[in-house]
Write an enzyme that holds these catalytic residues in place. Structure first.
Site, PDB file in Angstrom:
ATOM      1  CD  GLN A 156      -3.473   4.648   6.878  1.00 24.21           C
ATOM      2  OE1 GLN A 156      -3.363   3.652   7.595  1.00 24.21           O
ATOM      3  NE2 GLN A 156      -2.462   5.474   6.663  1.00 24.21           N
TER       4      GLN A 156
ATOM      5  CG  ASP B 266       0.212   9.720  14.825  1.00 24.62           C
ATOM      6  OD1 ASP B 266       1.363   9.691  15.311  1.00 24.62           O
ATOM      7  OD2 ASP B 266      -0.285   8.760  14.193  1.00 24.62           O
TER       8      ASP B 266
ATOM      9  CD  GLU C 182       6.648   0.346   8.034  1.00 24.65           C
ATOM     10  OE1 GLU C 182       6.018   0.585   9.094  1.00 24.65           O
ATOM     11  OE2 GLU C 182       7.762   0.842   7.779  1.00 24.65           O
TER      12      GLU C 182
ATOM     13  CG  ASP D 138      -2.089   5.658  15.329  1.00 28.60           C
ATOM     14  OD1 ASP D 138      -3.296   5.669  15.646  1.00 28.60           O
ATOM     15  OD2 ASP D 138      -1.634   6.264  14.352  1.00 28.60           O
TER      16      ASP D 138
ATOM     17  CD  GLU E 274       0.521   3.701  12.096  1.00 30.54           C
ATOM     18  OE1 GLU E 274       0.658   3.763  10.873  1.00 30.54           O
ATOM     19  OE2 GLU E 274       0.139   4.653  12.798  1.00 30.54           O
TER      20      GLU E 274
ATOM     21  CD  GLU F  32       2.448   6.460  16.060  1.00 27.34           C
ATOM     22  OE1 GLU F  32       2.550   7.619  16.519  1.00 27.34           O
ATOM     23  OE2 GLU F  32       1.670   6.165  15.142  1.00 27.34           O
TER      24      GLU F  32
ATOM     25  CB  THR G  17      -4.810   5.889  19.901  1.00 26.04           C
ATOM     26  OG1 THR G  17      -5.356   6.116  18.606  1.00 26.04           O
ATOM     27  CG2 THR G  17      -3.308   6.095  19.862  1.00 26.04           C
TER      28      THR G  17
ATOM     29  NE  ARG H 140      -1.250   0.138   8.488  1.00 24.32           N
ATOM     30  CZ  ARG H 140      -0.681   1.225   8.979  1.00 24.32           C
ATOM     31  NH1 ARG H 140      -1.030   2.419   8.548  1.00 24.32           N
ATOM     32  NH2 ARG H 140       0.247   1.126   9.897  1.00 24.32           N
TER      33      ARG H 140
ATOM     34  CG  HIS I  73       6.070   4.422   9.065  1.00 22.90           C
ATOM     35  ND1 HIS I  73       5.415   3.204   8.996  1.00 22.90           N
ATOM     36  CD2 HIS I  73       5.108   5.379   9.077  1.00 22.90           C
ATOM     37  CE1 HIS I  73       4.092   3.435   8.976  1.00 22.90           C
ATOM     38  NE2 HIS I  73       3.886   4.738   9.025  1.00 22.90           N
TER      39      HIS I  73
ATOM     40  CE  LYS J 181      -3.229   5.866  10.619  1.00 22.33           C
ATOM     41  NZ  LYS J 181      -1.956   5.191  10.873  1.00 22.33           N
TER      42      LYS J 181
END
Ligand SMILES: O=C(O)/C=C/C(=O)CC(=O)CC(=O)O
Ligand SMILES: [Ca+2]
Ligand SMILES: [Mg+2]
Length: 397
Positions: free
Chosen positions: A221, A89, A345, A214, A179, A181, A238, A218, A96, A234
């Site tokens: 993380q 990844d 975000e 993904d 996420e 992606e 996924t 948080r 971002h 993570k």
């Protein structure tokens, strides 16, 4: 091109698309073998299938042959398109990376010098063309936890640090996120350990793209990522969409690369366009609801590093590639707040709740939320769609 099958102009999969996938009524279990053929074979297969499907072709006029050749989409159970040997990844959206850096660290230390070297105190947005960006940051992910769209994802347990300086606690993740992606499947012959792929050869190893979510815990993380990067936050699952849209189909939607001035090191420089105008959106449907809300609209073209640069950088030390490996872009956020590709975000760490159309609001994901990601390219005459990448968040055990 006119197809033997009738479909509307809003269909994701016209004759110009021809994505590849695997479903359970077929003998073929994975596409690795096909991906391992070289790029001229991908082109030949595409041209042959387009010819067979076009209205003027004789081959599929016979109803019996048609019956054998097609499976109604409603009867097909989709699987992962390939056995994924390795999954990486990247972290290639500067918007971002800056946003997460500000929230995880500080405005001054948002981006590490390897991503972005500040020449002065200006922000990257003011200073975009004058500073150096060195390398496409990435981490090796967990291939076993990549699942096909429509697989439910369980809220994970883990260690978190609720208050800075206090002791960590163990429990269910409280800040569950997605996420947005895209990822590409590696194709072509396996490469040899010790032999980097040159930037001019990178495209021969990029078979096609899927949408990827993904899923990210948080709070886990934030506590675990120093200094080796994300780990258990993570690897809880996924999700990828099942249809691999080929780079050949995307060719018509190439756009200028993100400006890279001054240029990166020579081994990462390429002059040709290798960026794609792919519209992206994220929708949320709450538990027991049918009301969907689009909470993000972004575009693949906002990425700073191209897929060719990602692949070349990945192998610069001699790391070998195998067909079926998966390389993800990193979260794709644009510059404006409606284009941010994660809840972290969009809600700015939970300080700006997001209103949903059913009247509820979200800071992070709630149990029962279904996250639906869509991607498509559009021209005046047709649309190249990716279908969708769907996942429902189940409560922790
Ligand atoms: O520590 C950070 O700045 C953030 C790291 C990530 O969130 C890793 C990741 O998955 C990157 C991405 O999707 O862009
Ligand atoms: Ca990611
Ligand atoms: Mg993962």
């Amino acid at each position: 091109m006119k197809c033997i099958i009738n479909y509307s102009t809003s269909c994701d999969f016209p004759i110009e698309n021809l994505p590849y996938g695997v479903f359970s009524t077929k003998d073929e279990t994975t596409l690795n073998k096909f991906m391992s053929l070289q790029s001229k074979a991908w082109k030949e297969a595409r041209e042959k299938i387009q010819e067979l499907l076009s209205v003027n072709s004789a081959a599929l006029q016979d109803q019996n042959i048609r019956k054998r050749a097609f499976t109604p989409q409603s009867e097909a159970i989709m699987h992962l398109p390939a056995a994924i040997g390795d999954y990486t990844d990247f972290y290639s959206s500067i918007h971002h990376a800056t946003n997460v850096g500000i929230m995880f660290r500080s405005k001054e230390n948002a981006l590490m010098p390897n991503w972005y070297l500040f020449n002065n105190l200006q922000t990257h947005r003011e200073n975009n063309y004058y500073c150096r960006k060195y390398l496409p940051v990435g981490y090796h992910g967990r291939a076993s936890s990549v699942v096909v769209s429509n697989t439910a994802i369980k809220r994970p347990y883990g260690q978190t640090l609720p208050v800075d300086g206090a002791a960590p606690v163990f429990g269910p993740c409280k800040l569950m996120d997605f996420e947005l992606e895209m990822a590409f499947f590696v194709g072509g012959l396996p490469t040899k350990l010790g032999e980097p792929v040159k930037i001019d050869e990178a495209q021969d190893h990029i078979f096609g793209f899927v949408i990827m979510n993904d899923w990210s815990a948080r709070d886990i993380q934030k506590w675990e990522y120093v200094p080796l990067g994300p780990f258990t936050s993570k690897n809880l699952g996924t999700s990828i969409s099942p249809w691999v849209v080929t780079t050949l189909a995307l060719d018509a939607f190439k756009v200028e690369n993100f400006p890279q001035n001054p240029p990166p090191f020579e081994y990462l420089v390429h002059d040709d366009k290798y960026n794609f105008d792919i519209n992206l959106e994220v929708n949320i449907i709450p538990n027991n609801s049918s009301v969907s809300t689009t909470i993000c609209r972004s575009n693949y073209k906002y990425l700073y590093w191209t897929a060719k640069q990602q692949l070349t950088h990945h192998t610069i030390t001699g790391c070998n590639l195998n067909p079926g490996d998966l390389m993800a872009s990193g979260t794709i956020s644009g510059e404006t707040s409606d284009s941010f590709g994660s809840m972290l975000e969009l809600s700015w760490k939970g300080t700006k709740p997001i209103k949903l159309n059913d009247g509820s609001d979200r800071k992070f994901l709630l149990d029962g939320d279904t996250v639906i990601m869509k991607a498509y390219c559009e021209s005046d005459t047709y649309r190249i769609g990716f279908g969708s990448c769907v996942g429902k968040l189940l409560p922790a055990n």
